[in-house]
Design an enzyme around this catalytic site. Structure first.
Site, mmCIF file in Angstrom:
data_model
loop_
_atom_site.group_PDB
_atom_site.id
_atom_site.type_symbol
_atom_site.label_atom_id
_atom_site.label_comp_id
_atom_site.label_asym_id
_atom_site.label_seq_id
_atom_site.Cartn_x
_atom_site.Cartn_y
_atom_site.Cartn_z
ATOM 1 N N GLN A 135 45.099 35.704 37.424
ATOM 2 C CA GLN A 135 43.764 35.686 38.034
ATOM 3 C C GLN A 135 42.894 34.682 37.283
ATOM 4 O O GLN A 135 42.605 34.877 36.101
ATOM 5 C CB GLN A 135 43.167 37.086 37.914
ATOM 6 C CG GLN A 135 41.777 37.243 38.461
ATOM 7 C CD GLN A 135 41.116 38.533 37.971
ATOM 8 O OE1 GLN A 135 41.472 39.048 36.923
ATOM 9 N NE2 GLN A 135 40.176 39.034 38.726
ATOM 10 N N GLU B 182 40.731 45.542 41.408
ATOM 11 C CA GLU B 182 40.940 45.459 39.958
ATOM 12 C C GLU B 182 40.409 46.719 39.273
ATOM 13 O O GLU B 182 41.056 47.305 38.420
ATOM 14 C CB GLU B 182 40.218 44.221 39.410
ATOM 15 C CG GLU B 182 40.323 44.083 37.904
ATOM 16 C CD GLU B 182 39.748 42.760 37.374
ATOM 17 O OE1 GLU B 182 38.988 42.104 38.094
ATOM 18 O OE2 GLU B 182 40.088 42.403 36.242
ATOM 19 N N GLU C 110 28.658 47.920 30.126
ATOM 20 C CA GLU C 110 27.296 47.804 30.672
ATOM 21 C C GLU C 110 27.335 47.533 32.179
ATOM 22 O O GLU C 110 26.544 48.089 32.948
ATOM 23 C CB GLU C 110 26.524 46.665 29.970
ATOM 24 C CG GLU C 110 26.136 46.947 28.527
ATOM 25 C CD GLU C 110 27.307 46.834 27.541
ATOM 26 O OE1 GLU C 110 28.350 46.261 27.917
ATOM 27 O OE2 GLU C 110 27.177 47.320 26.405
#
Ligand SMILES: Cc1cc2nc3c(=O)[nH]c(=O)nc-3n(C[C@H](O)[C@H](O)[C@H](O)COP(=O)(O)OP(=O)(O)OC[C@H]3O[C@@H](n4cnc5c(N)ncnc54)[C@H](O)[C@@H]3O)c2cc1C
Length: 415
Positions: A133, A251, A380
């Protein structure tokens, strides 16, 4: 929440287990499995992985949810989950297909032309080609849409130039999925286009990156006038962000499912064997308190996972709440590894598998844990997703969203 297999699921599980018993060795009960990034360096492990995938494919156990014409079995997600659970009980080669099968296959199936599907997807299911990727760049990770690798049209071809980074498995890969900027005058998310690139093409240079654990699982990839045929474009020109979102959603589900809590039992075993002031560590109140805390959090994760499974079993698709598995599991794995090393006392500092207790698995887990908290969405970013899309809190302010990308200063903005 329903914990039991239906009659059909139980029959499928029995068939899967019977095939696995004939074709693989059971994993020892105290074997936690190695670190996939370290194993991926190893060409022998790669050969074994390809051989195992071909065997599964030939017997009809590969890519179960994919259509039959593309090498799958047209089965439901629940059957895939059951197969994964059963396969995990056996000692099999490392999984080098998380990117190809977990992310790209579903993306080509959703956005590819019939020619692209028959060209790439069936071959992918048999596992003899490896995929990587090529999304992140030095200035674009969480803020992926800020990427700057360019693709310029030249007749029937495109010329790609720029730099990608953190490209897992690129040094073993035959093909990569890449997002590029084709229109710098359009707004940041609108000027992107998605391609499939041949990793052996002239102009591609792959430089492995040495990691904290000594392995080289990922790479820098430099592209200098790499030519890609227009037939290798996935989705429309300028539609790359929509295609990339399909890859990213898959993913998170793929990574989220693999993180977390499987090692609590190993930690109990370690605490029984380790000594603290002349007594087994597990007899210490402080150690028991920590173990209880890990156990409760791991069980919470497990049941959250079951809730997702029950939803899948009823035919729904996992949504943004899939981010919870990684948001909780990755820090938990890191804390458990850190505690395990404390329990090992002076031996906790030793990473040599020959010398360290439990073949240095905890040390490997500790060194790999920071990467798990970053890959596929940092802590985050996952919290932002949960806040905005699960809890419905106000979105982050994104000042660069509607400006022409050309006017956005490098290194600003958020996904
Ligand atoms: C093990 C591993 C494997 C990987 N494999 C691949 C791969 O195969 N292909 C690929 O393309 N990429 C891969 N990556 C890259 C990965 O996707 C990025 O590292 C990730 O998206 C974070 O981007 P960054 O490193 O640029 O950090 P940044 O985005 O620069 O983040 C730096 C810090 O700022 C914080 N931050 C950023 N934006 C926000 C915000 N809006 N709100 C709050 N905090 C914020 C982040 O949480 C982080 O703490 C891999 C990474 C790892 C660790």
């Amino acid at each position: 929440m329903d914990f039991d297999d239906t009659k059909e699921e139980a029959a499928f599980r029995a068939r899967a287990r019977a095939w696995l018993e004939q074709n693989a060795k059971p994993r020892a009960s105290d074997e936690s499995g190695g670190d996939p990034l370290r194993e991926r360096e190893d060409h022998e492990a790669l050969r074994d992985a390809k051989a195992w995938q071909a065997r599964k494919f030939d017997a009809g156990w590969a890519c179960l949810t994919w259509p039959k014409e593309y090498g799958g079995q047209n089965l439901g997600r629940m059957e895939q989950v059951i197969w994964n659970q059963e396969e995990a009980r056996f000692a099999t080669p490392p999984n080098v297909y998380a990117i190809g099968h977990g992310m790209l296959g579903p993306t080509i199936m959703a956005h590819g032309t019939p020619e692209q599907k028959s060209r790439w997807v069936r071959e992918m299911a048999r596992g003899q080609v490896i995929w990587c990727q090529l999304f992140s760049e030095p200035g674009a990770g969480s803020d992926l849409a800020g990427l700057r690798t360019s693709a310029v049209r030249k007749g029937d071809e495109w010329s790609l130039s720029g730099q990608k980074i953190w490209s897992t498995l690129a040094h073993f890969s035959d093909f990569g999925m890449i997002v590029t900027r084709t229109d710098p005058d359009a707004a940041k998310h609108a000027g992107l286009t998605y391609f499939i690139v041949d990793m052996h093409a002239p102009g591609i240079e792959v430089r492995p990156i040495r990691q904290i654990n000594g392995a080289t699982g990922f790479n820098e990839v430099f592209l200098n006038d790499v030519r890609v045929s227009d037939a290798s474009r996935l989705g429309g020109v300028g539609d790359g962000w929509r295609v990339a979102l399909t890859t990213l959603m898959n993913e998170r589900v793929a990574i989220g499912a693999g993180t977390g809590s499987g090692r609590v039992r190993d930690l109990f075993r370690l605490a029984r064997g380790a000594r603290l002031r002349g007594r087994p560590a597990i007899e210490s109140d402080a150690v028991r308190q920590r173990l209880a805390d890990f156990y409760i959090r791991a069980k919470g994760l497990q049941y959250t996972g079951y809730r997702t499974l029950s939803a899948i079993s009823r035919g729904s698709t996992p949504g943004p709440e899939g981010s919870i598995g990684k948001a909780v599991g990755a820090p938990l794995g890191q804390e458990m590894a850190s505690f395990a090393m404390e329990l090992q006392g002076a031996m906790g500092a030793i990473v040599d598998p020959e010398l360290a207790p439990q073949e240095a698995l905890w040390q490997e887990a500790y060194l790999g844990a920071p990467g798990m908290r970053i890959a596929g969405g940092t802590d985050e970013i996952l919290r932002n997703i949960i806040a905005e899309r699960v809890l419905g809190l106000p979105p982050e302010i994104r000042v660069d969203k509607d400006r022409p990308f050309r006017d956005v200063p490098a290194g600003r903005g958020a996904r």
